[in-house]
Design a protein around this motif. Sequence first.
Motif, PDB file in Angstrom:
ATOM      1  N   ARG B 101       0.860  -1.179   0.000  1.00 32.06           N
ATOM      2  CA  ARG B 101       0.000   0.000   0.000  1.00 32.06           C
ATOM      3  C   ARG B 101       0.893   1.226   0.000  1.00 32.06           C
ATOM      4  NH1 ARG B 101      -5.238  -0.993   3.798  1.00 32.06           N
ATOM      5  NH2 ARG B 101      -6.034  -2.773   2.640  1.00 32.06           N
ATOM      6  N   THR B 102       0.643   2.112  -0.919  1.00 37.11           N
ATOM      7  CA  THR B 102       1.471   3.311  -1.019  1.00 37.11           C
ATOM      8  C   THR B 102       0.661   4.450  -1.629  1.00 37.11           C
ATOM      9  OG1 THR B 102       3.584   4.138  -1.848  1.00 37.11           O
ATOM     10  CG2 THR B 102       2.421   2.634  -3.274  1.00 37.11           C
ATOM     11  N   THR B 103       1.283   5.599  -1.748  1.00 34.86           N
ATOM     12  CA  THR B 103       0.612   6.726  -2.397  1.00 34.86           C
ATOM     13  C   THR B 103       1.368   7.090  -3.667  1.00 34.86           C
ATOM     14  OG1 THR B 103       1.882   8.283  -1.092  1.00 34.86           O
ATOM     15  CG2 THR B 103      -0.313   7.776  -0.299  1.00 34.86           C
ATOM     16  N   VAL B 104       0.630   7.451  -4.685  1.00 32.01           N
ATOM     17  CA  VAL B 104       1.248   7.927  -5.925  1.00 32.01           C
ATOM     18  C   VAL B 104       0.603   9.249  -6.322  1.00 32.01           C
ATOM     19  CG1 VAL B 104       1.980   5.709  -6.881  1.00 32.01           C
ATOM     20  CG2 VAL B 104      -0.302   6.543  -7.345  1.00 32.01           C
ATOM     21  N   ASP B 105       1.341  10.016  -7.083  1.00 31.20           N
ATOM     22  CA  ASP B 105       0.847  11.324  -7.519  1.00 31.20           C
ATOM     23  C   ASP B 105      -0.180  11.162  -8.634  1.00 31.20           C
ATOM     24  OD1 ASP B 105       2.436  12.682  -5.791  1.00 31.20           O
ATOM     25  OD2 ASP B 105       4.101  12.851  -7.200  1.00 31.20           O
ATOM     26  N   ILE B 106      -1.060  12.131  -8.700  1.00 35.95           N
ATOM     27  CA  ILE B 106      -2.005  12.200  -9.822  1.00 35.95           C
ATOM     28  C   ILE B 106      -1.475  13.264 -10.778  1.00 35.95           C
ATOM     29  CG2 ILE B 106      -4.316  12.931 -10.475  1.00 35.95           C
ATOM     30  CD1 ILE B 106      -5.293  11.572  -7.921  1.00 35.95           C
ATOM     31  N   GLU B 107      -1.296  12.852 -12.018  1.00 37.97           N
ATOM     32  CA  GLU B 107      -0.727  13.752 -13.017  1.00 37.97           C
ATOM     33  C   GLU B 107      -1.809  14.117 -14.030  1.00 37.97           C
ATOM     34  OE1 GLU B 107       2.984  13.643 -16.160  1.00 37.97           O
ATOM     35  OE2 GLU B 107       2.683  11.948 -14.816  1.00 37.97           O
ATOM     36  N   LEU B 108      -2.047  15.398 -14.185  1.00 34.17           N
ATOM     37  CA  LEU B 108      -3.071  15.844 -15.135  1.00 34.17           C
ATOM     38  C   LEU B 108      -2.447  16.004 -16.506  1.00 34.17           C
ATOM     39  CD1 LEU B 108      -4.945  18.532 -13.009  1.00 34.17           C
ATOM     40  CD2 LEU B 108      -5.374  16.094 -13.143  1.00 34.17           C
ATOM     41  N   LYS B 109      -3.132  15.480 -17.513  1.00 35.62           N
ATOM     42  CA  LYS B 109      -2.616  15.556 -18.884  1.00 35.62           C
ATOM     43  C   LYS B 109      -3.575  16.364 -19.749  1.00 35.62           C
ATOM     44  CE  LYS B 109       1.241  13.328 -19.034  1.00 35.62           C
ATOM     45  NZ  LYS B 109       2.434  13.984 -19.550  1.00 35.62           N
ATOM     46  N   GLY B 110      -3.034  17.289 -20.477  1.00 30.82           N
ATOM     47  CA  GLY B 110      -3.846  18.082 -21.394  1.00 30.82           C
ATOM     48  C   GLY B 110      -4.324  19.385 -20.774  1.00 30.82           C
ATOM     49  N   ILE B 111      -5.044  20.124 -21.558  1.00 30.04           N
ATOM     50  CA  ILE B 111      -5.606  21.406 -21.114  1.00 30.04           C
ATOM     51  C   ILE B 111      -7.122  21.290 -21.175  1.00 30.04           C
ATOM     52  CG2 ILE B 111      -5.759  23.882 -21.595  1.00 30.04           C
ATOM     53  CD1 ILE B 111      -2.934  23.609 -22.868  1.00 30.04           C
ATOM     54  N   ALA B 112      -7.764  21.583 -20.075  1.00 41.20           N
ATOM     55  CA  ALA B 112      -9.219  21.460 -20.020  1.00 41.20           C
ATOM     56  C   ALA B 112      -9.869  22.593 -20.810  1.00 41.20           C
ATOM     57  CB  ALA B 112      -9.674  21.484 -18.574  1.00 41.20           C
ATOM     58  N   PRO B 113     -10.822  22.271 -21.699  1.00 39.04           N
ATOM     59  CA  PRO B 113     -11.525  23.336 -22.438  1.00 39.04           C
ATOM     60  C   PRO B 113     -12.262  24.292 -21.498  1.00 39.04           C
ATOM     61  CG  PRO B 113     -12.063  21.167 -23.314  1.00 39.04           C
ATOM     62  CD  PRO B 113     -11.284  20.937 -22.083  1.00 39.04           C
ATOM     63  N   GLY B 114     -12.686  23.766 -20.347  1.00 36.91           N
ATOM     64  CA  GLY B 114     -13.383  24.604 -19.366  1.00 36.91           C
ATOM     65  C   GLY B 114     -12.511  25.727 -18.848  1.00 36.91           C
ATOM     66  N   VAL B 115     -11.214  25.477 -18.753  1.00 34.19           N
ATOM     67  CA  VAL B 115     -10.279  26.502 -18.265  1.00 34.19           C
ATOM     68  C   VAL B 115     -10.114  27.592 -19.323  1.00 34.19           C
ATOM     69  CG1 VAL B 115      -7.884  26.904 -17.539  1.00 34.19           C
ATOM     70  CG2 VAL B 115      -9.085  24.871 -16.777  1.00 34.19           C
ATOM     71  N   ILE B 116     -10.084  27.140 -20.604  1.00 32.97           N
ATOM     72  CA  ILE B 116      -9.927  28.113 -21.697  1.00 32.97           C
ATOM     73  C   ILE B 116     -11.156  29.030 -21.763  1.00 32.97           C
ATOM     74  CG2 ILE B 116      -9.657  28.327 -24.220  1.00 32.97           C
ATOM     75  CD1 ILE B 116      -8.196  25.552 -24.027  1.00 32.97           C
ATOM     76  N   SER B 117     -12.306  28.438 -21.456  1.00 32.59           N
ATOM     77  CA  SER B 117     -13.529  29.254 -21.517  1.00 32.59           C
ATOM     78  C   SER B 117     -13.813  29.995 -20.206  1.00 32.59           C
ATOM     79  CB  SER B 117     -14.719  28.384 -21.918  1.00 32.59           C
ATOM     80  OG  SER B 117     -14.859  27.322 -20.996  1.00 32.59           O
ATOM     81  N   GLY B 118     -12.810  30.089 -19.343  1.00 31.70           N
ATOM     82  CA  GLY B 118     -12.933  30.962 -18.167  1.00 31.70           C
ATOM     83  C   GLY B 118     -13.164  30.265 -16.840  1.00 31.70           C
ATOM     84  N   GLY B 119     -13.134  28.946 -16.807  1.00 31.89           N
ATOM     85  CA  GLY B 119     -13.324  28.229 -15.542  1.00 31.89           C
ATOM     86  C   GLY B 119     -12.020  28.104 -14.770  1.00 31.89           C
ATOM     87  N   VAL B 120     -12.138  27.590 -13.552  1.00 35.89           N
ATOM     88  CA  VAL B 120     -10.957  27.396 -12.698  1.00 35.89           C
ATOM     89  C   VAL B 120     -10.789  25.904 -12.440  1.00 35.89           C
ATOM     90  CG1 VAL B 120      -9.904  27.875 -10.463  1.00 35.89           C
ATOM     91  CG2 VAL B 120     -11.243  29.625 -11.591  1.00 35.89           C
ATOM     92  N   LEU B 121      -9.589  25.412 -12.697  1.00 31.51           N
ATOM     93  CA  LEU B 121      -9.304  23.992 -12.477  1.00 31.51           C
ATOM     94  C   LEU B 121      -9.054  23.767 -10.988  1.00 31.51           C
ATOM     95  CD1 LEU B 121      -8.831  21.409 -14.286  1.00 31.51           C
ATOM     96  CD2 LEU B 121      -6.416  21.837 -13.944  1.00 31.51           C
ATOM     97  N   ASP B 122      -9.836  22.893 -10.412  1.00 27.49           N
ATOM     98  CA  ASP B 122      -9.701  22.607  -8.984  1.00 27.49           C
ATOM     99  C   ASP B 122      -9.348  21.136  -8.832  1.00 27.49           C
ATOM    100  OD1 ASP B 122      -9.845  22.850  -6.225  1.00 27.49           O
ATOM    101  OD2 ASP B 122     -11.965  22.300  -6.194  1.00 27.49           O
ATOM    102  N   GLN B 123      -8.236  20.869  -8.153  1.00 30.09           N
ATOM    103  CA  GLN B 123      -7.787  19.479  -7.970  1.00 30.09           C
ATOM    104  C   GLN B 123      -7.698  19.165  -6.479  1.00 30.09           C
ATOM    105  OE1 GLN B 123      -3.974  18.574  -9.714  1.00 30.09           O
ATOM    106  NE2 GLN B 123      -4.102  16.423  -9.161  1.00 30.09           N
ATOM    107  N   PRO B 124      -8.778  18.677  -5.895  1.00 32.02           N
ATOM    108  CA  PRO B 124      -8.721  18.388  -4.455  1.00 32.02           C
ATOM    109  C   PRO B 124      -7.801  17.221  -4.113  1.00 32.02           C
ATOM    110  CG  PRO B 124     -10.984  18.423  -5.261  1.00 32.02           C
ATOM    111  CD  PRO B 124     -10.094  18.382  -6.449  1.00 32.02           C
ATOM    112  N   LEU B 125      -7.612  16.299  -5.052  1.00 35.63           N
ATOM    113  CA  LEU B 125      -6.818  15.098  -4.775  1.00 35.63           C
ATOM    114  C   LEU B 125      -5.528  15.138  -5.595  1.00 35.63           C
ATOM    115  CD1 LEU B 125      -7.672  12.772  -2.888  1.00 35.63           C
ATOM    116  CD2 LEU B 125      -8.288  11.473  -4.903  1.00 35.63           C
ATOM    117  N   HIS B 126      -4.414  15.347  -4.923  1.00 35.86           N
ATOM    118  CA  HIS B 126      -3.132  15.388  -5.629  1.00 35.86           C
ATOM    119  C   HIS B 126      -2.409  14.052  -5.542  1.00 35.86           C
ATOM    120  CE1 HIS B 126      -2.843  19.712  -6.519  1.00 35.86           C
ATOM    121  NE2 HIS B 126      -3.632  19.842  -5.467  1.00 35.86           N
ATOM    122  N   LYS B 127      -2.699  13.294  -4.489  1.00 29.18           N
ATOM    123  CA  LYS B 127      -2.083  11.972  -4.305  1.00 29.18           C
ATOM    124  C   LYS B 127      -3.198  10.974  -4.040  1.00 29.18           C
ATOM    125  CE  LYS B 127       2.094  13.864  -2.354  1.00 29.18           C
ATOM    126  NZ  LYS B 127       2.865  14.118  -1.138  1.00 29.18           N
TER     127      LYS B 127
END
Lengths: 138, 210
Positions: B101-127
């Motif tokens: 049992r261990t922890t690993v990072d969450i890696e986001l890939k790509g650019i969210a279209p929602g961010v381009i259209s003015g939204g804010v990317l929220d990532q509550p879970l990083h690991k």
Amino acid sequence: MPQMPKRVKFRKVQRGRVRGVASRGNTVAFGEYGLQVLEGGWLSAEALEAGRVTVAQFMRGEGRLYIRVFPHKSITSIPAETRMGKGKGEPEYWAAVIKPGMILFEVGGLPEQSARDCLARVAYKMPFRCRFVKRQAS
Amino acid sequence: MAEALVLKSEVRNGLGGRDSARLRKNGRIPAVVYGHKETPANISVSKDDLTSILRQHARTLSVEVGGKNETVLIQEIQHDYLGSTVLHVDFRRVSADERVRTTVDIELKGIAPGVISGGVLDQPLHKIHIECPAMAIPESIRVKIDALVIGQVIHVKELDLPAGVTVLEDADAVVVQVKTAQALEVVAGAEGANEPEVITKKKEKATDEE
């Protein structure tokens, strides 16, 4: 308006000393990038608010800001031209006790260069030497 | 997944802060190997070798302890208060067929279209907490956010996991979402008490009676 506690047990507290270094609150936990303080001392609620306003004006709703410290400590002072004695002064402002290594602000949802520019402006407002830090890989 | 790297170590006899500080001064990092109900071994490893291994994101490696190679998992790395210098490493003995049992990072890939259209990317879970074979710990869990629009959420149950990996988090936990941008309040309202409520304050009646 600067932050202050809603309820406290006592209005006035002793000054205390800032000893040692931060053993908690010294890693980026919520955002992607953070502002880490390299010196210890008191950070007034006004300075903290100035940092918050700076970030708000820079980001304009783009990213997210996390403030990792809170001014829990009341700082008293005696008015000018007052004779010594007659008890402790009245609370003048509220401050957060800061140890070296603590993360003051974190931002998320911004590109790295924007976060660097944003936190550099905040660092200019802080009464301590600060540095930009990134989230550490597990 | 990284190949099992080999890290040379020396058994250290002196324990405690002073000996550890002396080791660090000489370019070595104190470490401990434990697990599998065997006697823990206090060792020291070269700082350069360890830094090189950490740079390669290795999770399991082979440590040479007293002429014997042991497969270990990097259980914990202690840093100094600024998070820049490694102070101590915990190695946990594992076997090749063991699940850990261990922890690993969450890696986001790509650019969210929602961010381009003015939204804010929220990532509550990083690991993320996972259970997987000791020799097949993924470097990170990749999450594609190419199709994430405002108001859309990616939950833990929607993650694409490598074979043999089980998630230990709540299946409905939010990994990443795009929220509507909300400007931070620049000038807060001036109303509100100037002083906090004092919970130990004596009541006025009591003072009048005195």
